[in-house]
Design a protein around this motif. Structure first.
Motif, mmCIF file in Angstrom:
data_model
loop_
_atom_site.group_PDB
_atom_site.id
_atom_site.type_symbol
_atom_site.label_atom_id
_atom_site.label_comp_id
_atom_site.label_asym_id
_atom_site.label_seq_id
_atom_site.Cartn_x
_atom_site.Cartn_y
_atom_site.Cartn_z
ATOM 1 N N UNK A 94 22.091 39.071 36.080
ATOM 2 C CA UNK A 94 22.845 39.465 34.894
ATOM 3 C C UNK A 94 24.325 39.324 35.229
ATOM 4 N N UNK A 95 25.159 39.378 34.209
ATOM 5 C CA UNK A 95 26.605 39.315 34.415
ATOM 6 C C UNK A 95 27.054 40.431 35.367
ATOM 7 N N UNK A 96 26.544 41.616 35.148
ATOM 8 C CA UNK A 96 26.895 42.765 35.993
ATOM 9 C C UNK A 96 26.454 42.545 37.436
ATOM 10 N N UNK A 97 25.253 42.002 37.635
ATOM 11 C CA UNK A 97 24.730 41.767 38.982
ATOM 12 C C UNK A 97 25.538 40.721 39.749
ATOM 13 N N UNK A 98 25.872 39.589 39.105
ATOM 14 C CA UNK A 98 26.598 38.576 39.854
ATOM 15 C C UNK A 98 28.015 39.031 40.150
ATOM 16 N N UNK A 99 28.596 39.804 39.232
ATOM 17 C CA UNK A 99 29.946 40.334 39.493
ATOM 18 C C UNK A 99 29.925 41.319 40.675
ATOM 19 N N UNK A 100 28.914 42.167 40.751
ATOM 20 C CA UNK A 100 28.785 43.104 41.872
ATOM 21 C C UNK A 100 28.571 42.339 43.176
ATOM 22 N N UNK A 101 27.720 41.314 43.154
ATOM 23 C CA UNK A 101 27.465 40.485 44.328
ATOM 24 C C UNK A 101 28.752 39.812 44.799
ATOM 25 N N UNK A 102 29.477 39.201 43.861
ATOM 26 C CA UNK A 102 30.700 38.465 44.212
ATOM 27 C C UNK A 102 31.821 39.391 44.665
ATOM 28 N N UNK A 103 31.763 40.661 44.274
ATOM 29 C CA UNK A 103 32.836 41.602 44.597
ATOM 30 C C UNK A 103 32.583 42.431 45.844
ATOM 31 N N UNK A 104 31.406 42.302 46.445
ATOM 32 C CA UNK A 104 31.102 43.131 47.611
ATOM 33 C C UNK A 104 31.157 42.301 48.893
ATOM 34 N N UNK A 105 31.549 42.944 49.957
ATOM 35 C CA UNK A 105 31.548 42.290 51.259
ATOM 36 C C UNK A 105 32.480 41.100 51.323
ATOM 37 N N UNK A 106 32.268 40.278 52.332
ATOM 38 C CA UNK A 106 33.065 39.062 52.465
ATOM 39 C C UNK A 106 32.208 37.885 52.018
#
Length: 133
Positions: free
Chosen positions: A6-18
Motif C-alpha cells: 500500500x502507499x503507507x507500507x512503501x512509504x514506511x519501508x522507504x523511510x526506515x533504516x538505510x
C-alpha cells in the motif's frame, strides 16, 4: 507470494533504516546511466537526494521537457551460462552510436564465469510520455 505494498507500507519501508536507491539519468550521448544514491528521503510526494554538481549524476539531471519513462515490474530468471551474457551484452553495446568494435569487446568482457544474465518477464509496465515539469 509477493504482493503490492500500500502507499503507507512503501512509504514506511522507504523511510526506515538505510536504503540505497538507484538514480537513473541519461548521458549527453543518449546512453543510460544508473548510479546508487544513499538513503533518499521522502518529503510529501517528493523524493529528496543530494549529489555533487560535478558528478555524472548531477550533470546528467536534465530539466528540459518533455520527459518520457518506462518502469517495468516482473519476475527475474538468472543464468550463469557464459554464452548468454556474452550474446546479450554484445547486442546491448551495439545499440549505441559509434560503438564500433566496442560491442564485441563488451560481449567478451561479460561472457566469462561470474557474469549473470538476468531475464525479466514483464508483468506490468508504467509508461509516461510528453510530461512537463
Amino acid at each position: 507470494m509477493a504482493r503490492t505494498m500500500t502507499d503507507e507500507e512503501w512509504r514506511a519501508f522507504a523511510s526506515s533504516g538505510t536504503r540505497t536507491a538507484m538514480a537513473a539519468t541519461v548521458r549527453a550521448d543518449g546512453s543510460p546511466r544508473v548510479a546508487p544514491v544513499r538513503s533518499p528521503l521522502l518529503d510529501g510526494r517528493d523524493v529528496v537526494l543530494t549529489t555533487g554538481t560535478e558528478t555524472v549524476t548531477g550533470r546528467s539531471m536534465d530539466e528540459t521537457a518533455p520527459y518520457a519513462s518506462v518502469m517495468r515490474h516482473g519476475r527475474v530468471r538468472l543464468s550463469e551460462a557464459p554464452d548468454e551474457p556474452r550474446t546479450w551484452a554484445t547486442q546491448t553495446a551495439d545499440r549505441y552510436p559509434d560503438s564500433g568494435d566496442e560491442a564485441e569487446a563488451s560481449g567478451a568482457r561479460h561472457g566469462v564465469p561470474g557474469e549473470l544474465l538476468a531475464r525479466v518477464t514483464v508483468k506490468r509496465a508504467v509508461a509516461v510520455s510528453g510530461g512537463a515539469r
